[in-house]
Design a protein around this motif. Sequence first.
Motif, short mmCIF file in Angstrom:
data_model
loop_
_atom_site.label_atom_id
_atom_site.label_comp_id
_atom_site.label_asym_id
_atom_site.label_seq_id
_atom_site.Cartn_x
_atom_site.Cartn_y
_atom_site.Cartn_z
N TYR A 20 0.27 -1.30 -0.26
CA TYR A 20 -0.06 -0.24 -0.07
C TYR A 20 1.20 0.91 -0.17
O TYR A 20 0.47 2.71 -0.57
N ARG A 21 2.32 1.27 0.29
CA ARG A 21 2.70 2.27 0.52
C ARG A 21 2.31 3.51 1.20
O ARG A 21 2.49 4.43 0.62
N ILE A 22 1.44 3.31 2.50
CA ILE A 22 1.28 4.28 2.71
C ILE A 22 1.47 4.43 4.48
O ILE A 22 1.36 5.57 5.01
N LEU A 23 2.98 3.58 5.16
CA LEU A 23 3.99 3.87 5.99
C LEU A 23 5.11 4.89 5.69
O LEU A 23 5.82 4.22 4.27
N ASP A 24 5.62 5.56 6.71
CA ASP A 24 6.31 6.72 6.50
C ASP A 24 6.41 7.43 5.79
O ASP A 24 6.73 7.83 4.77
N THR A 25 5.18 7.85 5.52
CA THR A 25 4.56 8.88 4.46
C THR A 25 4.36 10.42 5.50
O THR A 25 4.23 10.54 6.35
N MET A 26 4.50 11.50 3.51
CA MET A 26 4.31 13.19 4.60
C MET A 26 3.02 13.18 5.15
O MET A 26 2.18 12.49 4.98
N SER A 27 2.70 13.69 6.42
CA SER A 27 2.03 13.88 7.45
C SER A 27 0.90 14.62 6.46
O SER A 27 0.90 15.51 5.57
N GLU A 28 -0.21 14.33 6.69
CA GLU A 28 -1.44 15.11 6.39
C GLU A 28 -2.62 15.72 6.82
O GLU A 28 -2.90 14.87 7.71
N SER A 29 -2.56 16.86 7.12
CA SER A 29 -3.28 17.48 8.29
C SER A 29 -4.89 17.42 8.07
O SER A 29 -4.95 16.98 8.96
N ALA A 30 -5.67 15.97 7.90
CA ALA A 30 -6.79 15.84 7.83
C ALA A 30 -6.62 14.61 8.72
O ALA A 30 -6.92 14.53 9.92
N TYR A 31 -6.10 13.68 8.30
CA TYR A 31 -5.13 12.46 9.89
C TYR A 31 -4.59 12.98 11.01
O TYR A 31 -4.92 12.33 11.85
N ASP A 32 -4.00 13.73 10.87
CA ASP A 32 -3.38 14.48 12.35
C ASP A 32 -4.02 15.13 12.73
O ASP A 32 -3.81 15.05 13.87
N GLU A 33 -4.96 15.91 12.17
CA GLU A 33 -6.41 16.69 13.04
C GLU A 33 -6.98 15.42 13.71
O GLU A 33 -7.51 16.25 14.88
N LEU A 34 -7.58 14.09 13.19
CA LEU A 34 -7.82 12.97 13.94
C LEU A 34 -7.06 12.70 15.15
O LEU A 34 -7.40 12.10 16.37
N SER A 35 -6.01 12.90 14.77
CA SER A 35 -4.79 11.79 16.05
C SER A 35 -4.44 13.30 17.20
O SER A 35 -4.95 12.37 18.33
N HIS A 36 -5.14 14.06 16.75
CA HIS A 36 -4.99 15.04 17.73
C HIS A 36 -6.48 14.68 18.51
O HIS A 36 -6.62 14.87 19.70
N LEU A 37 -7.85 14.79 17.84
CA LEU A 37 -9.15 14.70 18.36
C LEU A 37 -9.06 13.33 19.71
O LEU A 37 -9.53 13.28 20.61
N ASP A 38 -8.16 12.37 19.16
CA ASP A 38 -7.94 11.24 19.92
C ASP A 38 -6.67 11.23 20.92
O ASP A 38 -6.44 9.76 21.17
N ALA A 39 -5.69 12.23 21.40
CA ALA A 39 -4.45 12.09 21.63
C ALA A 39 -4.89 11.75 23.56
O ALA A 39 -4.10 11.15 23.64
N GLY A 40 -5.84 11.98 24.02
CA GLY A 40 -6.58 11.87 25.36
C GLY A 40 -6.70 9.80 25.25
O GLY A 40 -6.54 9.59 26.47
#
Length: 55
Positions: A20-40
């Motif tokens: 799939y070549r999705i590991l170690d790819t550049m940051s994507e803002s939509a996924y970063d936002e989801l990550s921050h929502l789930d940070a706790g």
Amino acid sequence: MLTAQLPSNEEERLKELLEYRILDTMSESAYDELSHLDAGAKFRSIDARQKFPPS
């Protein structure tokens, strides 16, 4: 620390994941936002069986 038992098809699973070549790819803002929502959360669910520590 608890560790999960590797699936019997781990080698095949990793091979397909790499295709799939999705590991170690550049940051994507939509996924970063989801990550921050789930940070706790202590664990992030990937599917019904797999959970990974939050990044």
